[in-house]
Scaffold this motif. Structure first.
Motif, mmCIF file in Angstrom:
data_model
loop_
_atom_site.group_PDB
_atom_site.id
_atom_site.type_symbol
_atom_site.label_atom_id
_atom_site.label_comp_id
_atom_site.label_asym_id
_atom_site.label_seq_id
_atom_site.Cartn_x
_atom_site.Cartn_y
_atom_site.Cartn_z
ATOM 1 N N THR A 242 -0.008 3.403 -2.612
ATOM 2 C CA THR A 242 -1.466 3.999 -2.754
ATOM 3 C C THR A 242 -1.424 4.121 -1.015
ATOM 4 O O THR A 242 -1.968 3.478 -0.479
ATOM 5 N N LEU A 243 -2.953 5.292 -1.405
ATOM 6 C CA LEU A 243 -2.901 5.981 0.870
ATOM 7 C C LEU A 243 -4.879 5.909 -0.313
ATOM 8 O O LEU A 243 -5.023 7.159 -0.104
ATOM 9 N N TYR A 244 -4.985 5.686 1.509
ATOM 10 C CA TYR A 244 -6.141 6.122 1.800
ATOM 11 C C TYR A 244 -6.405 7.026 2.966
ATOM 12 O O TYR A 244 -6.987 6.268 4.149
ATOM 13 N N LYS A 245 -6.497 8.247 2.675
ATOM 14 C CA LYS A 245 -6.817 8.581 4.363
ATOM 15 C C LYS A 245 -7.699 9.006 4.459
ATOM 16 O O LYS A 245 -8.988 10.149 3.452
ATOM 17 N N VAL A 254 -0.796 1.378 1.345
ATOM 18 C CA VAL A 254 -0.872 0.242 0.929
ATOM 19 C C VAL A 254 0.497 0.028 0.512
ATOM 20 O O VAL A 254 0.640 0.474 -0.701
ATOM 21 N N TYR A 255 0.993 -0.757 0.259
ATOM 22 C CA TYR A 255 2.169 -1.282 -0.451
ATOM 23 C C TYR A 255 2.414 -2.807 -0.720
ATOM 24 O O TYR A 255 2.061 -3.467 -0.376
ATOM 25 N N ALA A 256 2.302 -2.479 -2.409
ATOM 26 C CA ALA A 256 2.340 -3.719 -3.496
ATOM 27 C C ALA A 256 2.614 -4.226 -4.067
ATOM 28 O O ALA A 256 3.542 -3.275 -5.217
ATOM 29 N N GLY A 257 3.190 -4.750 -4.657
ATOM 30 C CA GLY A 257 3.831 -5.648 -5.248
ATOM 31 C C GLY A 257 3.637 -7.135 -5.835
ATOM 32 O O GLY A 257 3.002 -8.215 -4.870
ATOM 33 N N TYR A 274 0.588 -7.469 -0.471
ATOM 34 C CA TYR A 274 0.495 -6.245 -0.440
ATOM 35 C C TYR A 274 -0.080 -6.170 1.343
ATOM 36 O O TYR A 274 -0.939 -6.722 1.851
ATOM 37 N N TYR A 275 0.519 -4.788 2.064
ATOM 38 C CA TYR A 275 0.596 -4.768 2.780
ATOM 39 C C TYR A 275 0.008 -3.306 3.416
ATOM 40 O O TYR A 275 0.272 -2.320 2.536
ATOM 41 N N THR A 276 -0.631 -3.262 3.770
ATOM 42 C CA THR A 276 -1.708 -2.136 4.441
ATOM 43 C C THR A 276 -1.042 -1.516 6.373
ATOM 44 O O THR A 276 -1.045 -2.522 7.363
ATOM 45 N N ARG A 277 -0.823 -0.344 6.231
ATOM 46 C CA ARG A 277 -1.009 0.127 7.498
ATOM 47 C C ARG A 277 -1.203 1.170 7.628
ATOM 48 O O ARG A 277 -1.176 2.502 7.183
ATOM 49 N N ASN A 280 -2.293 6.248 11.127
ATOM 50 C CA ASN A 280 -2.464 6.808 12.775
ATOM 51 C C ASN A 280 -2.130 5.939 13.490
ATOM 52 O O ASN A 280 -2.701 6.368 15.278
ATOM 53 N N GLU A 281 -2.269 4.824 13.621
ATOM 54 C CA GLU A 281 -1.639 3.884 14.738
ATOM 55 C C GLU A 281 -1.244 2.567 13.889
ATOM 56 O O GLU A 281 -2.672 1.557 13.389
ATOM 57 N N GLY A 282 0.028 2.654 14.385
ATOM 58 C CA GLY A 282 0.773 1.415 13.666
ATOM 59 C C GLY A 282 0.176 0.014 14.233
ATOM 60 O O GLY A 282 0.724 -1.358 13.080
ATOM 61 N N ALA A 283 -0.433 -0.189 15.339
ATOM 62 C CA ALA A 283 -0.546 -1.456 15.504
ATOM 63 C C ALA A 283 -1.924 -1.584 14.686
ATOM 64 O O ALA A 283 -1.721 -3.424 15.004
ATOM 65 N N ASN A 284 -2.687 -1.480 13.928
ATOM 66 C CA ASN A 284 -3.528 -1.379 12.438
ATOM 67 C C ASN A 284 -2.775 -1.828 11.501
ATOM 68 O O ASN A 284 -2.165 -0.630 10.926
ATOM 69 N N HIS A 285 -2.359 -3.358 10.948
ATOM 70 C CA HIS A 285 -2.092 -3.422 10.080
ATOM 71 C C HIS A 285 -2.186 -5.282 9.232
ATOM 72 O O HIS A 285 -2.462 -5.605 10.556
ATOM 73 N N SER A 286 -1.985 -4.793 8.045
ATOM 74 C CA SER A 286 -2.161 -6.415 7.736
ATOM 75 C C SER A 286 -1.498 -6.704 6.681
ATOM 76 O O SER A 286 -0.474 -5.961 5.549
ATOM 77 N N ILE A 287 -1.168 -7.488 6.037
ATOM 78 C CA ILE A 287 -0.372 -8.231 4.530
ATOM 79 C C ILE A 287 -1.237 -9.395 4.455
ATOM 80 O O ILE A 287 -1.521 -9.937 4.948
ATOM 81 N N MET A 288 -1.581 -8.906 2.488
ATOM 82 C CA MET A 288 -2.072 -9.968 2.177
ATOM 83 C C MET A 288 -1.482 -10.580 1.090
ATOM 84 O O MET A 288 -0.953 -9.550 0.615
ATOM 85 N N ALA A 289 -1.085 -11.701 1.300
ATOM 86 C CA ALA A 289 -0.523 -12.434 -0.829
ATOM 87 C C ALA A 289 -1.247 -13.595 -0.797
ATOM 88 O O ALA A 289 -2.227 -14.155 -0.318
ATOM 89 N N SER A 290 -1.525 -13.594 -2.439
ATOM 90 C CA SER A 290 -2.422 -14.194 -3.286
ATOM 91 C C SER A 290 -1.639 -14.209 -4.449
ATOM 92 O O SER A 290 -0.704 -13.900 -4.967
#
Length: 344
Positions: A242-245, A254-257, A274-277, A280-290
């Motif tokens: 998913t892309l949120y621009k 957002v890459y999810a599986g 769920y991995y989000t990157r 515009n700025e590669g330093a901004n990223h997160s990973i959520m696992a549940s």
């Protein structure tokens, strides 16, 4: 006249709803005013898995293959009895009237977009209010594209496993056609246990929807493509992109599986990553696992438990829960949600 017969169309109206409450724990808590960590929290949370709501839906057979339909749905918070889990209005989740036929269905009013419904189709955790694609969605664009005011939609019948849908919503501002204008389209393919779903969304700022208690006109472009497969042993695996621009801001991919597996007819175990990157700025990223467990006491009543972990880098502030923990501090946060859901 007394002996003449009257023809009455068959019609029905049903009241329905969800009541969901849970206990929520997170190891960190973001103070939105200061941006600082206020420490762990243990709180009651409305809607730990599904948004509490009540509504009415109805249909009338008009004959000739036509059917009139409507839905009015209000979000409610069982924490305090106020409106919640919506755009803040009385019927802030759904309020539409439509016509069904063999050529498809047309609806007019407040309703979900094909973009959101496509995400729902392939989310491994069923868009739970804790640790799912829904948290990522609302964290990115709040309720834009989720509760679409002034909208008209068309959904085609399923032909050879293919179904198309489209939405258009004029902004409602005199003299400014572009303000608040929203459109979305989706395409879904279903064959046996396989589902492939893709959709797009484009929305402008402003318009009449900007005056709702929770404005639903964040200016953004969305794209999604996902797939799921359900095996005969009640195991379903899912994956999506998913892309949120968002205009003037981030460009989040957002890459999810994950999976959902009914170990027993009354016991479901599921998990998602769920991995989000930010493009515009590669330093901004997160990973959520549940992960979560649902124990079905009956067809309507469910006990559930959920645990989650999120790690934010840069300016990313992904949280774990729609209610009480939507945004989180940089670094790692763990959380858990245990609750009871009843549907009627």
């Amino acid at each position: 006249m007394g002996s003449s017969g009257a023809v009455h169309a068959q019609s029905s109206v049903a009241l329905y709803g969800v009541v969901d409450g849970s206990l929520l724990y997170t190891s960190h808590t973001l103070n939105m005013s200061t941006g600082q960590n206020e420490g762990h929290q243990f709180s009651f949370s409305d809607s730990g898995m599904t948004g509490s709501n009540f509504g009415m839906r109805g249909a009338e057979d008009l004959g000739g293959g036509l059917r009139a339909t409507f839905t009015l749905e209000s979000g409610v918070s069982i924490a305090n009895g106020q409106f919640g889990n919506s755009n803040g209005n009385v019927f802030g989740r759904q309020a539409w009237v439509g016509i069904d036929s063999s050529y498809g269905s047309v609806k007019a009013g407040l309703q979900y977009s094909p973009f959101f419904l496509s995400l729902f189709d392939t989310d491994p955790r069923g868009m739970s209010y804790f640790g799912s694609g829904l948290v990522s969605y609302v964290d990115n664009v709040v309720v834009t594209g989720l509760f679409n005011s002034n909208s008209i939609t068309y959904t085609s019948p399923e032909i050879a496993g293919i179904q198309a849908s489209g939405l258009f919503a004029p902004g409602g501002t005199p003299g400014d056609f572009q303000a608040g204008r929203q459109y979305s389209a989706g395409l879904r393919y279903h064959l046996g246990g396989l589902t492939i779903s893709g959709a797009l969304y484009s929305g402008n700022a402003g318009g009449s929807a900007a005056s709702t208690p929770i404005p639903s006109t964040v200016e953004f472009v969305g794209r999604t493509l996902g797939a799921s497969y359900r095996f005969q042993n009640d195991l379903t695996i899912s994956a999506s992109y998913t892309l949120y621009k968002v205009a003037g801001s981030f460009d989040n991919s957002v890459y999810a599986g994950g999976f959902s597996y009914f170990v027993l007819p009354y016991l479901d175990v599921n998990a998602g990553v769920y991995y989000t990157r930010d493009g515009n700025e590669g330093a901004n990223h997160s990973i959520m696992a549940s992960s979560g467990v649902q124990f079905f006491l009956s067809k309507r009543t469910t006990l559930y438990g959920q645990v989650g972990y999120v790690n934010n880098h840069g300016r990313m502030n992904m949280g774990l829960s729609i209610n009480n923990a939507l945004y989180e501090v940089a670094g790692s946060t763990v959380g858990a949600s245990f609750g009871l859901r009843h549907m009627f």
